[in-house]
Design a protein around this motif. Structure first.
Motif, mmCIF file in Angstrom:
data_model
loop_
_atom_site.group_PDB
_atom_site.id
_atom_site.type_symbol
_atom_site.label_atom_id
_atom_site.label_comp_id
_atom_site.label_asym_id
_atom_site.label_seq_id
_atom_site.Cartn_x
_atom_site.Cartn_y
_atom_site.Cartn_z
ATOM 1 N N LEU A 115 0.796 -1.225 0.000
ATOM 2 C CA LEU A 115 0.000 0.000 0.000
ATOM 3 C C LEU A 115 0.826 1.272 0.000
ATOM 4 O O LEU A 115 0.486 2.233 -0.700
ATOM 5 C CB LEU A 115 -0.928 0.022 1.220
ATOM 6 N N ALA A 116 1.881 1.323 0.804
ATOM 7 C CA ALA A 116 2.633 2.570 0.948
ATOM 8 C C ALA A 116 3.994 2.299 1.549
ATOM 9 O O ALA A 116 4.207 1.265 2.208
ATOM 10 C CB ALA A 116 1.865 3.552 1.829
ATOM 11 N N SER A 117 4.924 3.236 1.333
ATOM 12 C CA SER A 117 6.241 3.203 1.961
ATOM 13 C C SER A 117 6.373 4.423 2.856
ATOM 14 O O SER A 117 6.073 5.537 2.445
ATOM 15 C CB SER A 117 7.349 3.209 0.904
ATOM 16 N N PHE A 118 6.846 4.193 4.087
ATOM 17 C CA PHE A 118 6.951 5.271 5.060
ATOM 18 C C PHE A 118 8.395 5.605 5.406
ATOM 19 O O PHE A 118 8.674 6.149 6.472
ATOM 20 C CB PHE A 118 6.203 4.893 6.346
ATOM 21 N N GLY A 119 9.327 5.285 4.525
ATOM 22 C CA GLY A 119 10.720 5.620 4.778
ATOM 23 C C GLY A 119 11.649 4.749 3.966
ATOM 24 O O GLY A 119 11.238 3.989 3.097
ATOM 25 N N ARG A 120 12.933 4.867 4.278
ATOM 26 C CA ARG A 120 13.975 4.169 3.525
ATOM 27 C C ARG A 120 14.347 2.836 4.167
ATOM 28 O O ARG A 120 13.964 2.541 5.297
ATOM 29 C CB ARG A 120 15.228 5.041 3.444
ATOM 30 N N ASN A 121 15.129 2.055 3.422
ATOM 31 C CA ASN A 121 15.657 0.806 3.945
ATOM 32 C C ASN A 121 16.413 1.077 5.251
ATOM 33 O O ASN A 121 17.192 2.016 5.350
ATOM 34 C CB ASN A 121 16.606 0.192 2.914
ATOM 35 N N GLY A 122 16.168 0.242 6.252
ATOM 36 C CA GLY A 122 16.725 0.463 7.576
ATOM 37 C C GLY A 122 15.703 0.999 8.562
ATOM 38 O O GLY A 122 15.982 1.136 9.749
ATOM 39 N N GLY A 123 14.491 1.284 8.073
ATOM 40 C CA GLY A 123 13.439 1.813 8.931
ATOM 41 C C GLY A 123 12.450 0.746 9.365
ATOM 42 O O GLY A 123 12.448 -0.371 8.855
ATOM 43 N N TYR A 124 11.612 1.122 10.336
ATOM 44 C CA TYR A 124 10.610 0.211 10.887
ATOM 45 C C TYR A 124 9.269 0.919 10.972
ATOM 46 O O TYR A 124 9.201 2.115 11.266
ATOM 47 C CB TYR A 124 10.960 -0.202 12.319
ATOM 48 N N ILE A 125 8.205 0.169 10.733
ATOM 49 C CA ILE A 125 6.897 0.535 11.267
ATOM 50 C C ILE A 125 6.744 -0.297 12.531
ATOM 51 O O ILE A 125 6.547 -1.504 12.481
ATOM 52 C CB ILE A 125 5.759 0.246 10.269
ATOM 53 N N TRP A 126 6.876 0.365 13.679
ATOM 54 C CA TRP A 126 6.881 -0.362 14.944
ATOM 55 C C TRP A 126 5.479 -0.697 15.438
ATOM 56 O O TRP A 126 5.278 -1.687 16.144
ATOM 57 C CB TRP A 126 7.577 0.465 16.020
ATOM 58 N N ALA A 127 4.513 0.142 15.108
ATOM 59 C CA ALA A 127 3.179 -0.052 15.668
ATOM 60 C C ALA A 127 2.126 0.455 14.697
ATOM 61 O O ALA A 127 2.365 1.401 13.939
ATOM 62 C CB ALA A 127 3.058 0.691 17.005
ATOM 63 N N LEU A 128 0.969 -0.178 14.724
ATOM 64 C CA LEU A 128 -0.195 0.235 13.944
ATOM 65 C C LEU A 128 -1.418 0.259 14.842
ATOM 66 O O LEU A 128 -1.558 -0.589 15.731
ATOM 67 C CB LEU A 128 -0.464 -0.734 12.789
ATOM 68 N N ALA A 129 -2.302 1.215 14.594
ATOM 69 C CA ALA A 129 -3.582 1.269 15.292
ATOM 70 C C ALA A 129 -4.639 1.728 14.305
ATOM 71 O O ALA A 129 -4.354 2.450 13.345
ATOM 72 C CB ALA A 129 -3.521 2.230 16.481
ATOM 73 N N ALA A 130 -5.865 1.296 14.537
ATOM 74 C CA ALA A 130 -6.985 1.683 13.690
ATOM 75 C C ALA A 130 -7.969 2.502 14.511
ATOM 76 O O ALA A 130 -8.367 2.093 15.611
ATOM 77 C CB ALA A 130 -7.670 0.452 13.112
ATOM 78 N N ALA A 131 -8.360 3.659 13.987
ATOM 79 C CA ALA A 131 -9.409 4.461 14.609
ATOM 80 C C ALA A 131 -10.759 3.818 14.298
ATOM 81 O O ALA A 131 -10.865 2.966 13.401
ATOM 82 C CB ALA A 131 -9.352 5.889 14.086
ATOM 83 N N PRO A 132 -11.826 4.198 15.015
ATOM 84 C CA PRO A 132 -13.148 3.596 14.767
ATOM 85 C C PRO A 132 -13.627 3.714 13.327
ATOM 86 O O PRO A 132 -14.391 2.866 12.852
ATOM 87 C CB PRO A 132 -14.054 4.360 15.737
ATOM 88 N N ASP A 133 -13.194 4.768 12.597
ATOM 89 C CA ASP A 133 -13.625 4.928 11.207
ATOM 90 C C ASP A 133 -12.741 4.167 10.221
ATOM 91 O O ASP A 133 -12.931 4.276 8.997
ATOM 92 C CB ASP A 133 -13.671 6.416 10.839
ATOM 93 N N GLY A 134 -11.775 3.391 10.724
ATOM 94 C CA GLY A 134 -10.926 2.576 9.855
ATOM 95 C C GLY A 134 -9.641 3.241 9.420
ATOM 96 O O GLY A 134 -8.804 2.596 8.771
ATOM 97 N N THR A 135 -9.440 4.514 9.759
ATOM 98 C CA THR A 135 -8.181 5.176 9.432
ATOM 99 C C THR A 135 -7.049 4.547 10.236
ATOM 100 O O THR A 135 -7.197 4.257 11.426
ATOM 101 C CB THR A 135 -8.272 6.683 9.740
#
Length: 645
Positions: A115-135
């Motif tokens: 779906l998407a990239s949030f940075g360069r190689n060497g990075g992490y997405i450490w945590a995800l959360a969903a709001a009630p509207d699905g965002t």
């Protein structure tokens, strides 16, 4: 032609024939990082495999019923796992590392999408959360940001700097109005208004915040020895003590506001309600000395937990009965991972430390076996019929019986020393020596001296002031251990020194004899080794720089550049090093670096290592992620290896 080159040109019979043997994956893993529960199914994401596996587990049968691989995205690098996992709108979302990319899995169709990239190689997405509207909201490293992703449109929003110098948004939660983020370096709990982006600090922890949950009008966050319980407007903050020697590694909240959490290292389950003065233990560990990646309630009475080593457990809150399932046995696809450490017991076995497991190749029979250990063995050393391992993330030293594989704990280093990087055995004093670093925004590491019989540990914190320790090297004949420093410490805090130091520590007087900074601009020793009156050092972050320090004059006698950094070893009167980068290389160090092998691969998790067989030029090493024995005779031509995947 220099003498070394002339000698190598004599490629006679000893250099003929195959010079590389491979023996299959060195460390096999079913370890997991992310997990989520949805409509009677659990979804887990593996750690260390390339590409990562997303597996669907039927909670009723406790069997893996489907698995998919997360495809490589367009960014440079390859995903090796997904810490961040959440369900929204009937889909499972995964945030990966070491490329911080976002993926979705649709259980209805089995489709996987990048779906998407949030940075360069060497990075992490450490945590995800969903709001009630699905965002969706993602916490990232190393920029320390919160990113918003709208599944319906693909729109991405960045909420900017949350605290100057912060690198880790390690935990995240969301409700209709706010996103709540736990900052690991700065120890802050903040609320971000979803509409305006305004940031408000709700609490300041004593250490980094890596776990949180929200329910009703309150947020719950873990900071070192405390559970923070605070209203969402920042008022009525309460700090509840966690049992001494423990930390909470996962939280979930029931519909009635009861918070359930698991403690590390014992893995016990506790509950808490706002207004309680302490946590209440519910049950002993379903998976002792393991890391709980996620907790979830199924119905009102069953707590489900997911263990980092590759396990799933359930606890009946009414009866206290629990059930543990090994996910590999349940059908999770396993695969080779990056090894943490290696040790050769000559004529007997090769031990390879992985994530919560030790893989062993028996040299007498050729058979493989594996057994569980309580963490990541960052380094291994032998003393008699036992191996001793330095374990992350607990900072524990364990023993492993060579005859029975029995694992016992000698105790934890304490003193904030959760990253034990190097361990050696001193036969003169019959003690173990451990070099360590703190976890999080602290600078000072320690030299620990451990009695392997009694478990007594003497910790010398700040033995190099303002620096952590990455390595040590023992001169047993002189009773001196040499220490290699790192000015960055645990990271996330401004260094107070500009150059990594070497210190000489007298084991009899327990004092520092001297300290010197060999190269003014180099900040981190990856490894050091004393040999022939010289201290050889390899620097981590400085373009593969190496030095040989004259111990008599404390000045640099030789220096040069390698392909990268790695671990030094001595063998038959010579000094060798194996390094990352450039495809994986091995060198002999003298007045210059002589290139012995290339193409070993860059698949170690910690230091690339070489373990020579006594009286031979054959060394146990890695070819890609496979265990290998390679011929490193310095007289032979450059060895080119084709890494095994």
């Amino acid at each position: 032609m220099v003498p070394a080159q002339a000698a190598r040109a004599e490629s006679g019979a000893s250099c003929a024939g195959p010079r590389v043997e491979t023996f299959g994956p060195a460390s096999v893993t079913g370890a997991i990082v992310g997990a989520a529960v949805h409509e009677g199914k659990a979804y887990v994401v593996t750690r260390g495999q390339k590409p990562p596996v997303l597996a669907e587990i039927d909670l009723a049968t406790r069997k893996v019923i489907r698995s998919v691989r997360l495809p490589d995205g367009p960014a440079t690098g390859e995903p090796e796992g997904g810490w961040a996992t959440v369900v929204a709108g009937g889909k499972v979302y995964v945030g990966t590392y070491p490329v911080p990319d976002l993926y979705s899995f649709d259980p209805a169709t089995g489709d996987v999408a990048h779906l998407a990239s949030f940075g360069r190689n060497g990075g992490y997405i450490w945590a995800l959360a969903a709001a009630p509207d699905g965002t969706l909201y993602a916490g990232t490293y190393p920029d320390g940001r919160v990113k918003e992703y709208v599944p319906a449109t693909g729109a991405v929003r960045d909420f900017g700097v949350l605290a100057t110098g912060e690198r880790y948004v390690r935990a995240i939660a969301a409700d209709a109005q706010n996103v709540y983020a736990g900052l690991l370096d700065k120890g802050k709990l903040v609320a971000i208004n979803r509409a305006t982006g305004a940031v408000k600090e709700l609490a300041q922890g004593t250490t980094g915040i890596g776990v949180l949950a929200e329910h009703g009008d309150r947020v719950f966050a873990v900071s070192g020895p405390s559970l923070i319980d605070v209203r969402k407007d920042g008022t009525d903050a309460r700090n509840v003590a966690i049992p001494p020697g423990s930390s909470l590694d996962a939280l979930t909240v029931a519909a009635d506001g009861t918070v359930y959490g698991t403690t590390r290292p014992d893995g016990a389950v506790h509950r808490y309600r706002t207004g309680d003065g302490a946590l209440t233990k519910v049950a002993d560990s379903p998976s002792r000395e393991d890391e709980t990646r996620r907790l979830a309630l199924t119905g009102d009475d069953t707590l489900v937990g997911f263990s980092g080593s590759g396990g799933m457990w359930s606890l009946d809150l009414r009866t206290g009965r629990s059930e543990f399932t090994d996910l590999i046995e349940a059908g999770l696809p396993s695969g080779p991972e990056r090894p943490q450490s290696m040790l050769l017991v000559p004529g007997r076995a090769v031990y390879v430390g992985g994530h919560f497991f030790m893989d062993v190749r028996d040299l007498r029979t050729g058979k493989q076996r594996r057994f569980r250990v309580p963490g990541e063995p960052k380094d291994l050393v032998q003393r008699g019929n036992k191996i001793y391992a330095a374990i992350y993330p607990s900072g524990t030293i364990i023993s492993i019986d060579l005859r029975t594989d029995e694992v016992r704990s000698l105790g934890s280093l304490g003193h904030d020393q959760q990253r034990p990087w190097d361990i050696e055995y001193d036969p003169v004093t019959d003690k173990l020596l451990v070099a360590s670093a703190p976890l999080g925004a602290k600078l000072e590491g320690a030299l620990s001296i451990v009695d392997p019989d009694t478990g007594e540990i003497d910790v010398y914190k700040g033995v190099i002031p303002g620096q952590s320790l990455m390595s040590l090297s023992l001169d047993a004949g002189k009773g001196i251990v040499y220490l290699g420093g790192d000015v960055l410490g645990g990271g996330g805090v401004t260094p107070v020194k500009t150059a990594a130091s070497v210190a000489a520590f007298d084991l009899r007087s327990r004092t520092v004899l001297w300290q010197v900074d060999p190269v003014a601009t180099f900040r981190t020793f990856q490894d050091i080794k004393v040999h022939g009156g010289l201290l050889y050092g390899v620097y981590k972050r400085d373009s593969g720089a190496w030095i040989a320090l004259d111990l008599a004059t404390r000045t640099v006698k030789h220096q040069g550049t390698l392909s990268g950094y790695g671990e030094l070893t001595t063998h038959r009167g010579r000094v060798f090093v194996s390094t990352f980068f450039g495809g994986g290389n091995a060198y002999e160090l003298g007045t210059e670096a002589t290139h012995l092998a290339t193409g070993l691969g860059d698949d170690w998790y910690t230091n690339p290592q070489l373990h020579f067989e006594p009286g031979s030029w054959k060394a146990w090493a890695m070819s890609g992620r496979h265990l290998a024995r390679i011929d490193l005779n310095p007289r032979c031509p450059l060895l080119t290896v084709t890494p095994q995947t």
